[in-house]
Scaffold this active site. Structure first.
Site, short mmCIF file in Angstrom:
data_model
loop_
_atom_site.label_atom_id
_atom_site.label_comp_id
_atom_site.label_asym_id
_atom_site.label_seq_id
_atom_site.Cartn_x
_atom_site.Cartn_y
_atom_site.Cartn_z
N HIS A 129 0.86 -1.19 0.00
CA HIS A 129 0.00 0.00 0.00
C HIS A 129 0.89 1.24 0.00
O HIS A 129 2.04 1.19 0.46
CB HIS A 129 -0.90 0.01 1.23
CG HIS A 129 -1.96 -1.04 1.21
ND1 HIS A 129 -3.11 -0.93 1.97
CD2 HIS A 129 -2.06 -2.22 0.54
CE1 HIS A 129 -3.86 -1.99 1.77
NE2 HIS A 129 -3.25 -2.79 0.91
N GLU A 139 0.95 3.94 1.77
CA GLU A 139 1.45 4.39 3.08
C GLU A 139 2.61 3.52 3.56
O GLU A 139 3.62 4.03 4.05
CB GLU A 139 0.32 4.36 4.13
CG GLU A 139 -0.82 5.31 3.83
CD GLU A 139 -1.95 4.67 3.03
OE1 GLU A 139 -3.09 5.16 3.13
OE2 GLU A 139 -1.70 3.69 2.28
N CYS A 192 -6.19 2.32 5.67
CA CYS A 192 -6.81 1.06 6.06
C CYS A 192 -6.23 0.63 7.40
O CYS A 192 -5.24 1.22 7.87
CB CYS A 192 -6.57 0.00 4.98
SG CYS A 192 -4.89 -0.66 4.96
N CYS A 221 -2.40 -0.03 7.24
CA CYS A 221 -1.62 1.19 7.08
C CYS A 221 -1.66 2.05 8.34
O CYS A 221 -0.65 2.63 8.73
CB CYS A 221 -2.12 1.98 5.87
SG CYS A 221 -1.76 1.13 4.31
#
Length: 157
Positions: free
Chosen positions: A54, A56, A84, A87
């Site tokens: 992801h 992040e 999420c 993250c």
């Protein structure tokens, strides 16, 4: 806490370009410290065949490498979307001091990225989670924690 719209727009632009280029999902992140951009990243889940790739998480990895530290104290992260659960945990573990996000988790869900299942799962008792989970060798596993406690030159985190 006051964010900088320039960095947020950069995260949003990174996310949009990632989609338009066909390289990944609609997520971008920018990590800033003292008005210096430390790292940027975009979602690379499908390109890297890595469900943890992801924006992040990748930005945190890059920032930590650049700074030579596993903590990002003094840093702010700008994400194109509300993080999420994975993250969010990574941001907390990295010790970023501020989080700014653009779209909401509802916006993400409307686009097909619904994290509500994960939010629900983490608060369930282990026996009630969707993926069967069972503890094995719990007593034996404590040996690694005992070794950690005895380590005189450990780096706490």
């Amino acid at each position: 806490m006051q964010g900088n719209a320039h960095y947020m727009q950069m995260a949003i632009d990174l996310a949009t370009e990632n989609v338009v280029s066909g390289r990944g999902g609609p997520f971008g992140a920018v990590i800033v410290r003292a008005e210096e951009i430390i790292a940027t990243a975009v979602n690379r889940v499908t390109e890297n065949n890595d469900p943890t790739a992801h924006a992040e998480v990748l930005a945190i990895r890059a920032a930590c490498q650049k700074l030579g530290d596993f903590q990002l104290e003094g840093c702010a992260i700008y994400t194109s979307c509300e993080p999420c659960p994975m993250c969010l945990a990574a941001i907390y573990w990295s010790r970023c001091e501020q989080i700014f996000f653009g779209g909401t988790k509802t916006d993400a869900a409307d686009a097909g990225f619904d994290d509500s299942f994960l939010y629900d799962e983490v608060i369930k008792p282990i026996a009630d989670r969707a993926i069967p989970t069972q503890q094995l060798l719990g007593t034996e596993a404590v040996a690694s924690f005992d070794a950690w406690r005895r380590l005189s030159d450990r780096i706490d985190y």
